[in-house]
Design an enzyme around this catalytic site. Structure first.
Site, PDB file in Angstrom:
ATOM      1  N   GLY A 270       0.825  -1.201   0.000  1.00 32.85           N
ATOM      2  CA  GLY A 270       0.000   0.000   0.000  1.00 32.85           C
ATOM      3  C   GLY A 270       0.857   1.248   0.000  1.00 32.85           C
ATOM      4  O   GLY A 270       1.920   1.292  -0.600  1.00 32.85           O
ATOM      5  N   ILE A 271       0.367   2.275   0.694  1.00 38.19           N
ATOM      6  CA  ILE A 271       1.077   3.547   0.760  1.00 38.19           C
ATOM      7  C   ILE A 271       1.462   3.853   2.201  1.00 38.19           C
ATOM      8  O   ILE A 271       0.916   3.296   3.141  1.00 38.19           O
ATOM      9  CB  ILE A 271       0.209   4.701   0.211  1.00 38.19           C
ATOM     10  CG1 ILE A 271      -1.133   4.758   0.964  1.00 38.19           C
ATOM     11  CG2 ILE A 271      -0.011   4.555  -1.273  1.00 38.19           C
ATOM     12  CD1 ILE A 271      -1.986   5.951   0.598  1.00 38.19           C
ATOM     13  N   GLY A 272       2.427   4.749   2.360  1.00 39.48           N
ATOM     14  CA  GLY A 272       2.850   5.152   3.688  1.00 39.48           C
ATOM     15  C   GLY A 272       4.302   4.819   3.949  1.00 39.48           C
ATOM     16  O   GLY A 272       5.008   4.279   3.079  1.00 39.48           O
TER      17      GLY A 272
ATOM     18  N   ILE B  76       5.823   2.611   5.987  1.00 38.49           N
ATOM     19  CA  ILE B  76       6.248   1.204   6.004  1.00 38.49           C
ATOM     20  C   ILE B  76       6.308   0.619   4.596  1.00 38.49           C
ATOM     21  O   ILE B  76       7.323  -0.002   4.228  1.00 38.49           O
ATOM     22  CB  ILE B  76       5.362   0.367   6.939  1.00 38.49           C
ATOM     23  CG1 ILE B  76       5.664   0.750   8.401  1.00 38.49           C
ATOM     24  CG2 ILE B  76       5.594  -1.130   6.728  1.00 38.49           C
ATOM     25  CD1 ILE B  76       4.799   0.061   9.429  1.00 38.49           C
TER      26      ILE B  76
ATOM     27  N   GLU C  78      -4.279  -4.266  -4.909  1.00 40.39           N
ATOM     28  CA  GLU C  78      -5.473  -3.462  -5.185  1.00 40.39           C
ATOM     29  C   GLU C  78      -5.113  -2.064  -5.669  1.00 40.39           C
ATOM     30  O   GLU C  78      -5.798  -1.488  -6.502  1.00 40.39           O
ATOM     31  CB  GLU C  78      -6.384  -3.384  -3.961  1.00 40.39           C
ATOM     32  CG  GLU C  78      -5.892  -2.545  -2.829  1.00 40.39           C
ATOM     33  CD  GLU C  78      -6.880  -2.535  -1.672  1.00 40.39           C
ATOM     34  OE1 GLU C  78      -7.164  -1.450  -1.153  1.00 40.39           O
ATOM     35  OE2 GLU C  78      -7.368  -3.606  -1.270  1.00 40.39           O
TER      36      GLU C  78
ATOM     37  N   GLY D 102      -8.811  -3.617   1.153  1.00 43.55           N
ATOM     38  CA  GLY D 102      -8.794  -5.038   0.841  1.00 43.55           C
ATOM     39  C   GLY D 102      -7.941  -5.855   1.774  1.00 43.55           C
ATOM     40  O   GLY D 102      -7.462  -6.937   1.399  1.00 43.55           O
TER      41      GLY D 102
END
Length: 431
Positions: free
Chosen positions: A213-215, A217, A236, A334
């Site tokens: 995902g984003i961020g 980490i 996703e 998700g």
């Protein structure tokens, strides 16, 4: 058929287009950056002319006229993943529907009637197709069941590949209005996140397929993965972490046993560099969330590794990733789809990764806790949680008895909280 003539007949202003939406309607808009701001603003201008119109969308990244909706408005907002309007959801001015992400297309066809859809699209091509360039997500499925389909055409939308097109014959209104795309800032990981990224990378083998995902980490994981070879993508969200790994030659998709040579996504959100990367890129496909996030489909990828976060997790392994106590904070996206899908995968792994301590208004708190906050939403049940990672190590909990789970999770909690966690675990007969 002369598509140009049909285009002229269906072209109108945003104010004219939203008049096609009848009272007592559910209106669905695409996720995040694909939100058609001109059509939303026009609909909001009719708030005292309409009755019982429900606007559903996920991730409010734009500052739109939704903020001007009044208590007696004829428009009600059903908002997943509140950011700009988080307080409105928490205080009950806006609604929130708990819908598992991959289930959304089924919900539209079986449980909730979608009367109209609104989409931000790239200009029509010579064959009469508009492209939802920023993602098919659940918007594509909703458009197939809707009575009215409204599109906002903007040259800023990248034309992308996949199953993310709507034909002019299916469109009822065309509004030409440029929209500046929302861009996420690039986030540099902190020291703890870099450590977590290294731990995550240890579990990713050459040739694996990943979901990120984003961020901070995910960005740290991406840096740690730069030494890997021939990774694939089934995720996703298209984000800059993926773009960077692709540009460095780490992601090739050559070793994928399912949908080889292609990066699979359902929507995109990131920087302008990301939007330039996905534009006309034949190695990237956007498909419906009902396909991309289906745990069965995810599991068809061998060596699938999903990496997601959590707000807190208790000593038995149940994780909350969407609420602060009973207050909705974000959307689970998700997460459970990929937790389940990765475990179905041959050689797959599902990781929940987060810093051990969170900063709250009351001060620092341990994310690993003996009990979730009262009213907290369980995003990933303890029977599904597989691997948990903090800056203090890796805990494998899937299939383990509660005493081993508690011990493993205490071992990766911040040292300042381990004695209290041990004390509470003993009171609960977990140790």
């Amino acid at each position: 058929m002369d598509f140009r003539e049909e285009y002229k007949k269906k072209s109108m202003t945003a104010d004219e287009a939203v008049q096609l939406i009848p009272d007592h309607s559910m209106v669905v808009g695409n996720v995040a950056v694909g939100h058609a701001k001109a059509l939303v603003n026009a609909l909001c201008r009719r708030q005292h002319e309409v009755e019982n119109i429900e606007l559903f969308y996920v991730v409010d990244v734009y500052d739109s006229d939704i903020k001007h909706l009044e208590a007696n408005s004829g428009i009600k907002v059903d908002l997943g993943y509140p950011i700009v309007h988080r307080k409105d959801v928490q205080e009950g001015r806006f609604y929130y529907s708990p819908i598992r992400f991959f289930d959304a297309p089924t919900v539209w066809s079986r449980d909730r009637k979608v009367v109209a859809t609104i989409h931000l699209v790239a200009p029509m091509d010579e064959h009469g197709y508009f492209c939802m360039g920023l993602g098919a997500d659940y918007g594509l499925a909703a458009s197939r069941t809707a009575d009215k389909v409204l599109v906002q055409v903007s040259n800023t939308v990248p034309r992308t590949c996949g199953e993310n097109f709507v034909h002019i014959s299916q469109v009822d209104a065309i509004v030409e209005e440029e929209q500046k795309l929302f861009c996420l800032p690039e986030i540099a990981p902190n020291n703890n996140e870099q450590i977590i990224g290294q731990y995550c990378s240890e579990l990713v083998e050459d040739g694996a397929t990943i979901q990120l995902g984003i961020g901070g980490i995910p960005n740290a994981v991406a840096v740690a993965l730069e030494s890997k070879k021939d990774l694939g993508i089934h995720s996703e969200m298209a984000c800059d972490t993926m773009r960077v790994l692709w540009e460095k030659g780490v992601i090739t998709n050559r070793k994928k046993n399912f949908m080889t040579d292609r990066s699979i996504f359902t929507f995109a959100m990131g920087t302008q560099k990301l939007y330039d990367w996905i534009k006309n890129n034949p190695s990237i496909e956007f498909l419906s969330v009902g396909f991309v996030n289906d745990p069965y489909v995810i599991g068809l990828n061998d060596n699938m590794v999903s990496i997601n976060g959590a707000l807190e997790i208790d000593l038995t392994g149940q994780a909350c990733s969407e609420s602060l106590g009973p207050l909705q904070y974000t959307h689970p996206g998700g997460q459970l789809d990929f937790v389940n899908g990765a475990y179905r995968s041959k050689g797959g792994k599902s990781i929940l990764a987060f810093e051990s301590v969170a900063n709250s208004p009351q001060g620092p708190v341990s994310r690993i806790t003996w009990q979730l906050k009262p009213g907290a939403v369980v995003t990933t049940p303890r029977v599904d949680t597989d691997i948990v990672i903090t800056e203090f190590g890796i805990a494998k909990v899937k299939g383990q008895p509660v005493n081993k789970r508690a011990k493993a999770l205490i071992n990766i909690a911040h040292p300042n909280y381990r004695d209290e966690l041990t004390f509470q675990a003993k009171k609960l007969n977990l140790l």
